[in-house]
Design a protein around this motif. Structure first.
Motif, mmCIF file in Angstrom:
data_model
loop_
_atom_site.group_PDB
_atom_site.id
_atom_site.type_symbol
_atom_site.label_atom_id
_atom_site.label_comp_id
_atom_site.label_asym_id
_atom_site.label_seq_id
_atom_site.Cartn_x
_atom_site.Cartn_y
_atom_site.Cartn_z
ATOM 1 N N TYR A 124 52.982 47.238 49.575
ATOM 2 C CA TYR A 124 51.581 47.667 49.591
ATOM 3 C C TYR A 124 50.987 47.629 48.181
ATOM 4 O O TYR A 124 50.749 48.673 47.566
ATOM 5 N N GLN A 136 49.386 54.372 54.996
ATOM 6 C CA GLN A 136 49.859 53.316 55.878
ATOM 7 C C GLN A 136 51.145 53.713 56.602
ATOM 8 O O GLN A 136 51.372 53.338 57.745
ATOM 9 N N ARG A 158 43.343 49.156 56.895
ATOM 10 C CA ARG A 158 44.673 49.009 57.466
ATOM 11 C C ARG A 158 45.314 47.739 56.953
ATOM 12 O O ARG A 158 44.646 46.744 56.651
ATOM 13 N N ALA A 159 46.655 47.759 56.816
ATOM 14 C CA ALA A 159 47.397 46.613 56.311
ATOM 15 C C ALA A 159 47.309 45.452 57.281
ATOM 16 O O ALA A 159 47.583 45.579 58.455
#
Length: 473
Positions: free
Chosen positions: A61, A73, A458-459
């Motif tokens: 991240y 996350q 969001r990832a």
């Protein structure tokens, strides 16, 4: 920012010529040479584990939000929210500790050069001037910050080499190896040597903080999934070696232990320089130390302002709409820079009346930022769907991760404890008060606004984050 520049900012923020030197007097009282040297070795080993575990999550991240984004996350918005507030407290404590330390050493230089008495009021004025300087330097963009950090690496390495070499060659008398590696001194007022040794670890733990700067500069570093992770680990490794050499060289050169503690300059390393080299040599070495501390503080302001920008970009701070603004010409979050230096100034204000307040400021840094390192590591350990980035620990991941979490829990409790006895208004460790105040503010703001306004992206993949921009002004 290049990969080398990313490493350089963490190395500059750790800054052994800042942490080791400014808390050296604290170390002389809380255990003396034995605790300073062996504590450095032990803490450095544990910090390497924490840094390695954090680097692994950073690789997955790589964003300016760093730890709070990782926690969000991996654990959800509430985890991210409180991690961010802890991280912010620690970073602001770091700015205050670094720049106030630079002010103390500048006051010592003024005392030697012109005989000026470094009163608390004068030191505070110098501190505010240094904060202003770092704010102005950080308004010109990341390129200048990157160049200064690259210079800082060489300044630190060459500076440590020069200081240690001069102190080894010039003085006619040196302490024995038994003294350097085995002498224990207790000037805290507490009777338990184990307790004294434990709080004496603050010197090393405070110095070994701020390496998350590599993560906070991720969005300005190409290939950050690898570069930021490597920057964290390399900065710790080189700082561990350089700091050990510095502490050993400085301690061998002590001529008069009591005189060093009671120095009129206000900083014991300056007295070691004077006793070993004379006034002119002492002033030359002080300039090396002050230069390193100025580099360090500038790098910390850069890292903290990026965290404030990212946290505000996600709607987490009161006035987020202002703090997330980015200057069109430089790409710098200018309002965030000003907020950082103003908050750091407030944290250091008790130093005007309390002789032990500086120890509390450094403890604020540790008990704020260190748990912020451990939370994403802990959440990564319990996450079933965590996908490592390109830089990872392989089969050692869980062992290193749990060791890191346990260590952080220990030191967080440790540095909330009183540092001297008897406990009075002047000797009170107000670090826990700052911690409770920030967590209370975080809880209140979450209830009032945060649960509605706080929103992190969001990832889209484990190593590729959506790169949201701030508001251009």
């Amino acid at each position: 920012m290049t990969s080398r520049g990313n490493f350089a900012i963490s190395f500059s923020v750790i800054s052994v010529l800042s942490g080791c030197m400014t808390l050296y007097g604290f170390g002389l009282t809380t255990g003396g040479p034995a605790v300073m040297i062996w504590g450095w070795v032990a803490v450095g080993l544990m910090v390497m584990l924490v840094g390695g575990a954090l680097a692994e999550v950073t690789s997955a991240y790589p964003t300016s939000g760093a730890m709070y984004f990782m926690a969000d996350q991996l654990g959800g918005p509430r985890w991210g929210w409180y991690t961010g507030w802890l991280n912010l407290l620690g970073l602001l404590g770091a700015i205050a500790g670094i720049d106030y330390g630079a002010a103390l050493f500048t006051g010592a230089f003024l005392n030697l050069q012109w005989g000026i008495d470094p009163t608390p009021g004068l030191v505070m004025v110098i501190f505010l001037c240094i904060l202003l300087l770092h704010a102005l330097l950080n308004l010109f963009g990341v390129r200048l910050v990157s160049v200064l950090n690259s210079v800082s690496v060489w300044w630190h390495l060459i500076g440590v080499a020069v200081i240690v070499t001069v102190l080894a060659v010039v003085p006619s008398h040196h302490q024995s190896a038994g003294f350097v590696f085995g002498h224990f001194n207790n000037g805290t007022g507490w009777s338990s040597p184990w307790y004294v040794a434990a709080i004496g670890l603050l010197l090393a733990q405070y110095t070994f903080s701020g390496y998350d700067a590599s993560a906070h500069l991720s969005e300005e570093t190409p290939g950050a999934a690898v570069a930021a992770a490597r920057g964290i680990v390399r900065a710790i490794r080189w700082s561990w070696l350089a700091g050990l050499v510095l502490l050993i060289g400085l301690t061998f050169a002590i001529q008069d232990y009591a005189g060093t503690q009671a120095t009129a300059t206000g900083v014991p390393p300056a007295q070691i320089f004077i006793d070993s080299l004379g006034v002119y040599g002492a002033k030359a070495l002080l300039l090396i130390v002050i230069g390193a501390q100025l580099f360090c503080g500038n790098a910390e302001v850069a890292a903290t302002s990026r965290m404030v920008f990212a946290f505000s970009r996600d709607g987490a701070l009161p006035g987020s709409r202002l703090w997330r603004q980015v200057h069109e010409a430089t790409g710098t979050p200018r309002p965030a820079v000003w907020l950082c230096v103003a908050a750091a100034a407030v944290l250091a204000l008790p130093s005007l009346y309390s002789p032990t307040a500086y120890g509390a400021v450094t403890a604020i840094n540790v008990i704020g930022i260190t748990p912020a390192y451990a939370i994403p590591i802990y959440l990564r350990l319990r996450a079933k769907d965590f996908t490592p980035g390109p830089w990872h620990l392989g089969p050692w991941s869980r062992v290193v991760g749990w060791a890191a979490v346990v260590w952080v829990g220990l030191v967080t409790v440790l540095f909330c404890l009183p540092q001297s006895s008897p406990i009075t208004v002047n000797s009170f460790n107000y670090a826990p008060v700052a911690l409770v105040a920030v967590l209370s503010l975080a809880a209140i703001w979450w209830a009032v606004s945060g649960r509605h306004s706080y929103l992190t992206p969001r990832a889209s993949s484990s190593a590729g984050m959506e790169n949201l921009e701030g508001e251009i002004v």
